[in-house]
Design an enzyme around this catalytic site. Structure first.
Site, PDB file in Angstrom:
ATOM      1  N   ASN A   9     -10.764   1.144   1.663  1.00  0.00           N
ATOM      2  CA  ASN A   9      -9.574   1.765   1.080  1.00  0.00           C
ATOM      3  C   ASN A   9      -9.547   1.330  -0.383  1.00  0.00           C
ATOM      4  OD1 ASN A   9      -7.069   2.591   0.253  1.00  0.00           O
ATOM      5  ND2 ASN A   9      -5.911   1.280   1.669  1.00  0.00           N
ATOM      6  N   LYS A  11      -7.611   2.183  -2.678  1.00  0.00           N
ATOM      7  CA  LYS A  11      -6.244   2.120  -3.244  1.00  0.00           C
ATOM      8  C   LYS A  11      -6.218   2.768  -4.638  1.00  0.00           C
ATOM      9  CE  LYS A  11      -5.300  -1.764  -0.247  1.00  0.00           C
ATOM     10  NZ  LYS A  11      -4.576  -2.999   0.021  1.00  0.00           N
ATOM     11  N   HIS A  94       0.130   3.361   5.646  1.00  0.00           N
ATOM     12  CA  HIS A  94      -0.315   2.075   5.103  1.00  0.00           C
ATOM     13  C   HIS A  94       0.908   1.252   4.721  1.00  0.00           C
ATOM     14  CE1 HIS A  94      -2.122  -0.922   2.511  1.00  0.00           C
ATOM     15  NE2 HIS A  94      -3.256  -0.665   3.135  1.00  0.00           N
ATOM     16  N   GLU A 166      -2.971  -3.970  10.335  1.00  0.00           N
ATOM     17  CA  GLU A 166      -3.046  -4.701   9.078  1.00  0.00           C
ATOM     18  C   GLU A 166      -1.800  -5.564   8.926  1.00  0.00           C
ATOM     19  OE1 GLU A 166      -5.827  -2.440   6.116  1.00  0.00           O
ATOM     20  OE2 GLU A 166      -3.770  -1.743   5.848  1.00  0.00           O
ATOM     21  N   GLY A 172      -4.576  -8.445   0.718  1.00  0.00           N
ATOM     22  CA  GLY A 172      -4.742  -8.810  -0.688  1.00  0.00           C
ATOM     23  C   GLY A 172      -4.364 -10.247  -0.995  1.00  0.00           C
ATOM     24  N   SER A 212      -7.733  -8.792   3.997  1.00  0.00           N
ATOM     25  CA  SER A 212      -8.673  -9.786   3.457  1.00  0.00           C
ATOM     26  C   SER A 212      -9.959  -9.899   4.275  1.00  0.00           C
ATOM     27  CB  SER A 212      -7.996 -11.157   3.312  1.00  0.00           C
ATOM     28  OG  SER A 212      -6.900 -11.067   2.413  1.00  0.00           O
TER      29      SER A 212
HETATM   30  P1  13P Z   1      -7.482  -6.257   1.356  1.00  0.00           P
HETATM   31  O1  13P Z   1      -8.813  -6.151   2.055  1.00  0.00           O
HETATM   32  O2  13P Z   1      -7.593  -6.243  -0.134  1.00  0.00           O
HETATM   33  O3  13P Z   1      -6.676  -7.401   1.894  1.00  0.00           O
HETATM   34  O4  13P Z   1      -6.670  -4.916   1.723  1.00  0.00           O
HETATM   35  C1  13P Z   1      -6.542  -4.526   3.039  1.00  0.00           C
HETATM   36  C2  13P Z   1      -5.934  -3.189   3.092  1.00  0.00           C
HETATM   37  O5  13P Z   1      -4.766  -3.011   2.792  1.00  0.00           O
HETATM   38  C3  13P Z   1      -6.793  -2.052   3.463  1.00  0.00           C
HETATM   39  O6  13P Z   1      -6.062  -0.909   3.721  1.00  0.00           O
END
Ligand code: 13P
Length: 250
Positions: A9, A11, A94, A166, A172, A212
């Site tokens: 993803n 983002k 999300h 998640e 993050g 993460s």
């Molecule tokens: P990270 O891998 O940066 O923690 O993000 C996870 C996420 O939100 C994937 O959709």
């Protein structure tokens, strides 16, 4: 065995030319992956990425879409537009959409049904906030998001749904859920799917973990019985680390 899915993803990162360059770098790295590989660039990058991965095994997804097909909805993107581009999957619900933009379970459910009606596979994201986990409510939050997110989805359509667990506190932050903690929620979600649908549906459904995930922890997470893939943010933005993630079993 379930049809595992390793997904990036991206983002709100990468311009269209940067996204195309990253996609081109990823193509040879994942070409022999044993499992499904997906990337989700932002809307404006999708055409460039589709072009860059043409003829490869990479599935291109969107990160969101509107809850209606067309009309006066300034700033929104329709499922019909995504379908026309050749998008095959869409991330819905999300936690950044839920908590920053106020998307409710009801809105997310409309999007899930619209994606399914248009032949696009929804990746329905669920997961609890830190305070909900600390209050012992992690399972209850996920159950509610599952039940409301899937309301009105038939068992036949469920075959085309992916769930992504998640935990919001792990996104993050560098804090990954331990494999045991993640697996416990995945198992609980599977139980909920069995209640809502059937044991066969629960056994089949793909439940990704996100938060993460990186090349250092992917093997331990993927070794768990109920974890069927990853939805990866930060570590998907570099071809090397995404390549390692997609080939975690080698
Ligand atoms: P990270 O891998 O940066 O923690 O993000 C996870 C996420 O939100 C994937 O959709």
């Amino acid at each position: 065995m379930r049809n595992y899915l390793i997904a990036g993803n991206w983002k709100m990162n990468k311009t269209p030319s940067e996204a195309a360059a990253l996609a081109k770098e990823i193509v040879p790295m994942v070409k022999d992956a044993d499992y499904r590989v997906m990337v989700a660039p932002s809307f404006v990058c999708i055409p460039a990425v589709i072009d860059a991965v043409k003829g490869s095994n990479i599935i291109v997804a969107a990160q969101n879409m509107a809850n209606t097909e067309a009309g006066a909805f300034t700033g929104e993107t329709s499922v019909l537009m995504l379908k026309d581009l050749g998008v095959e999957m869409v991330i819905l619900g999300h936690s950044e959409r839920r908590h920053i933009y106020g998307e409710t379970n009801e809105i997310i459910n409309e999007k899930v049904k619209l994606a399914l009606a248009n032949g696009i596979t929804p990746v329905l994201c669920i997961g609890e906030l830190l305070e909900e986990r600390e209050a012992g409510k992690a399972e209850a939050v996920c159950y509610e998001q599952l039940e409301k997110g899937l309301a009105g989805v038939s068992e036949a359509d469920l075959d085309n749904v992916v769930i992504a667990y998640e935990p919001v506190w792990a996104i993050g932050t560098g804090k990954t859920a331990t494999p045991d903690d993640a697996d416990a929620i995945h198992a609980a979600c599977r139980k909920k799917i069995a209640e809502l649908y059937s044991d066969a549906a629960a056994e089949k459904i793909v439940i990704q973990y996100g938060g993460s995930m990186n090349p250092g922890n992917v093997k331990n997470l993927m070794a768990m019985e109920n974890i069927d893939g990853g939805l990866i943010g930060g570590a998907s933005l570099k071809a090397d680390s995404f390549g390692e993630l997609a080939n975690f079993n080698k």
